[in-house]
Every structure is written in C-alpha cells, then in structure tokens.
Write an enzyme that holds these catalytic residues in place. Structure first.
Site, short mmCIF file in Angstrom:
data_model
loop_
_atom_site.label_atom_id
_atom_site.label_comp_id
_atom_site.label_asym_id
_atom_site.label_seq_id
_atom_site.Cartn_x
_atom_site.Cartn_y
_atom_site.Cartn_z
N HIS A 160 0.14 -3.19 -11.41
CA HIS A 160 -0.66 -4.18 -10.70
C HIS A 160 -2.13 -3.83 -10.87
O HIS A 160 -2.49 -2.66 -10.88
CB HIS A 160 -0.30 -4.19 -9.20
N ASP A 182 7.10 -8.99 -7.85
CA ASP A 182 8.05 -9.70 -8.72
C ASP A 182 9.29 -8.88 -9.05
O ASP A 182 10.23 -9.40 -9.63
CB ASP A 182 7.35 -10.11 -10.01
#
Ligand code: SDX
Length: 437
Positions: A311, A368
């Site tokens: 991320h 996700d």
C-alpha cells in the site's frame, strides 16, 4: 528543516538554491502531520517541485478521513474504523462522511427515507443496458450509466440540486450495479423493493428473478454492509483524487463520480480485489503452492505481484484487512462454503509476513486481500467485486467533491511539469526531410 520563528505560531522551512534562500510556510494538521506549503514556490523562485505519483505531495487540506500508515490507523471524521465497523451502518457512515457528524435519529430516518424513494432508474435505462454487449465488464457499464444520469437530471447546480444529486447517486448505485449484472447474464432487471433496507434491497436485486424470490439472510446482508463501511473512504487515493480533479473544472457530480469509477477499475487500485481471487484460484489449481507463488512475487524478473499486498500509505497492517479476515470466517461458517481460498490466503500472509522481501518493503495485506473471499462466499460474481467497491466508496467520493467545491480557496487543479522533449527546431516540409521515408 522547519525552523521555529520568534512568533512560535507559524514555522517555516527554508529553501536554499542558487545562492537564494526563501522561507516557505509549514502547515500542521490536527493530527500533527506537517507539510511545507509551496504555493508561492514558482512565483518566488521560478522552480516547481517534481513528485511523480504524488507520493510526497498533499493536494489539499481535508477534514474527512485520517490515515496513519505507520500505525495502521483509519478514522472517518475522527471515529476509528473498528468502532464504526462494529456499531454503525453503511448509510449512517455515508451521512457522517458527507455531513461531518453522526446523524441524529431524525436525520438518519429522513436520509434513509430519501434514499429509499430514489432507488429506481428511469425506464429508458432498460434500453441503455440492452444497447451494451452482454459480456461487457460491469465497471465501464456503471461508469457509463452514472455519466448518463446527467442527461436525466439537467437542473442547474444549486445547494438543493447538489443534495438531490448525491442522494440519487447513493440510492441508484445499487440499482445500476445489479442491473449491469442482470444484463450480463441475460436476466431482466429486478426493481428495488422499498420495504427492504439498503443492503438487503441490493442483494435481492442481484439474486432474485421474476420466477423466484430471494430471501436475504440478515447475517449476510450485515456482512455486505460491513464491506461497504470499510470501503467508504480512504482520503486522497487514486480514484478520490480523480473525482476531485474532474470536479475542480466545475464538471458536475455525476461526471466526476463516473471518472472516479473508471480510475477505481485499475488492477493496482480497486481492481485488485478481483485480481486477488484470480491469484488464489491460480494457486489452488496451477501454481500448486503458495510458497512457489511467493517466490515468483519476489523475483525482479517476474512481473507477478502478490495482489492484495502492499500500500502507498499503510506501511503496517491495513486495519480494514484485519476486520475482513475475521469476517471471512463468519461468512464462510454461515454459508458453509469451502475455506480453501481462505486457507491459501492465510498461508500467503504467513509466508510474506516472515519474509524479508515483504517485511523490508513494509508490504502487508490491504483491504483487497480478504474482501474477495467474502464476495465469492456471498455468491457475488468475480467481475462484480470492484463494483461492490464502487457502492462502498461512493459516499467518500461525494464527501471529497463537496469539500473541494466548498473550499473558499477552490481553484481548478492544474499540475505543472518538467519538459524533457526536443528543444526548438525549424519545421521542414516532407520533400526536404531526406533520410527518413
Ligand atoms: C487500494 O490508495 C489507497 O488508499 C487505495 C485503497 C483505497 O482504499 O482506496 O487502499 C485501495 O487500491 C489498495 C491497493 C490494491 N492494490 C494491490 O493490492 C496491488 C498490489 N500492490 C501493489 O501493486 C502496490 O503495493 C501498490 C500499487 C498498492 C502500491 O504501490 P507503490 O506505493 O507505488 O509501491 P511500489 O510499486 O513502488 O513498490 C515498492 C516496492 C517495489 O519493489 P522495489 O522496486 O523496491 O524492489 O515493493 C514491491 C515493488 O516491486 N511491491 C510488491 C508488491 N507491492 C509492492 N512486490 C510484490 N507484490 C506486491 N504486491
């Protein structure tokens, strides 16, 4: 480095270049984040700053969502995501993000009533969906449908019409999503049922048919509501920045959201949840083992990535992934589904979290990584996973668009560049360009 001025009220950063020295104001947020305000940089020095991917650039001041990537903190309007996930509902969170405060009982009831009575689409949309190929991915269908809403609601932009617009968007997004799915499987759209609450209404539109009702399991509806809450906002991510960018030209809210949907579709952004399930299924059927897959994800000569990992902001565990990992077990237990993919995901996580390649790069599971396992267990088709992200992220996009438009210093977003192309050269007619034919 920021230097404390005598007034102590403001600090400044000093930039020395070419024998010139300028003082740039330093801005400090309510969570003690610090930024150098370079608004006057070009005027004072003729220079701009270069920051491909905007990893070091704050595009705005915002009061909507706070993320501390090092500590894995996520708060919507100051409320920790863990507490909202536990005790709130998606429509209550949508109100919070857009209006800045949790609603009173009357405000929430009024909002739910407004949304409930705007869920239907104009009948012409049936022809709209029919006009598109059956095998179209639902994301461009949703982006096109949201853009097309502008043609059905053409009133001038006022505070009232803007309110009606975002209520219509939140109300109609599940209807658009379900209709795009029904079209792709050759079934007629199912009209919303105003007796049902928001998430149950969506699930019924997805899974009921004219021949057979669909009784919504409240536990599964709650799981979907949780997923929508967890996806509701995430400060200046790619798609939200797109909504702000498009809205800054004074494009209307429908057009701005349509652009955000397109940005979210990218596999490095919202499209990752679909990629994660495809990755887990590949490991289950072809790769043979999670261990072999992890080795490929680390190999610089292999483009394989451990989807759902890493991320730009979180350099620790994404708090949303932690919540979803627990929810996976609850949903799989409820539906009695195979935990094969969850077992593979947990093995991948176990391997990565003790592997220096991932640890040194601070790559952890993101939102996700586990969401697709729940969607699959709920029977959501894989190409609808990112559409689920759209429904969840919509209130966040709206909140940021409104915040940008209501900013007294609002101006069109227009970044600069450093030109690296050919310097000036004279045009030559084609007959004089010997050599290149
Ligand atoms: C979302 O911004 C948001 O807030 C987004 C989001 C939201 O709520 O809106 O949180 C939702 O988009 C989550 C992210 C979903 N995407 C994925 O899961 C795709 C896989 N992850 C990546 O591609 C990547 O981690 C990004 C895109 C998420 C972040 O990319 P960055 O910050 O540009 O990092 P990078 O690509 O420069 O990677 C740094 C290093 C590189 O190695 P080196 O060049 O240092 O040797 O880490 C490696 C990368 O190769 N790396 C990975 C990896 N992610 C980064 N290696 C293997 N597998 C991965 N998943």
């Amino acid at each position: 480095m920021p230097t404390q001025s005598a007034a102590q009220a403001k600090t400044t950063a000093t930039l020395d270049c070419d024998g010139k020295s300028i003082a740039l104001p330093v801005v400090k947020g309510t969570e003690s984040e610090v930024a150098v305000d370079i608004e006057k940089l070009r005027a004072q020095t003729g220079m701009i700053k270069l920051d491909p991917g905007y990893g070091n650039t704050g595009s705005c001041k915002s009061a909507i969502t706070f993320i501390d990537g090092e500590k894995g903190v996520l708060r919507y309007r100051g409320y920790p995501i863990e507490e909202l996930a536990q005790g709130s509902t998606f429509l209550e969170v949508a109100w919070l993000l857009i209006n800045g405060e949790l609603p009173t009982r009357a405000e929430l009831a009024g909002f739910i009533n407004e949304v409930t009575h705007h869920t239907m689409l104009h009948e012409n949309f049936n022809r709209f969906f029919e006009a598109l190929p059956k095998d179209a991915h639902p994301m461009p269908v949703c982006a096109a449908a949201v853009g097309a809403l502008t043609t059905f609601y053409q009133q001038p932009e006022t505070e009232q019409s803007t309110h009606e617009t975002w209520v219509r968007l939140i109300a109609k997004m599940p209807t658009i999503a379900a209709s795009s799915y029904k079209h792709s499987i050759g079934q007629p759209s199912i009209y919303p049922d105003n007796r049902l609450e928001y998430t149950s209404n969506f699930m019924r539109m997805m899974f009921a048919t004219p021949c057979e009702e669909y009784d919504v399991d409240p536990v599964l509806a709650r799981a979907v509501d949780l997923l929508f809450i967890l996806h509701a906002d995430h400060e200046q991510n790619c798609s939200t920045s797109t909504v702000r960018m498009v809205g800054s030209s004074r494009a209307n809210l429908f057009a701005s959201i349509s652009a955000g949907i397109s940005a979210l579709w990218g596999p490095l952004h919202g499209g990752a949840n679909q990629e994660v399930i495809e990755m887990l299924e590949r490991i289950a059927t072809e790769e043979g083992s999670a261990d072999r897959f992890v080795a490929k994800a680390k190999d610089k000569n292999d483009t394989t990535r451990l989807m759902g990992f890493g991320h730009r902001v979180y350099k620790s565990y994404d708090p949303r992934a932690a919540i979803l990992k627990k929810a996976c077990n609850d949903v799989l237990k409820r539906v009695g589904g195979s935990s094969r993919l969850l077992d593979i995901a947990m093995r991948l996580e176990e391997l990565a979290l003790k592997d220096d390649y991932f640890v040194s790069r601070k790559l952890y599971p993101n939102v996700d990584f586990y969401s697709g396992i729940i969607y699959k267990a709920l029977g959501i088709p894989i190409n609808m996973f990112t559409v689920m992200f759209v429904i969840g992220r919509l209130p966040g996009w709206v909140a940021h668009w409104l915040e940008m438009r209501r900013d007294p210093d609002f101006r069109i977003a227009r970044p600069r560049q450093v030109y690296v192309g050919p310097t000036m050269r004279a045009y030559q007619p084609i007959e004089m360009r010997g050599g290149r034919v």
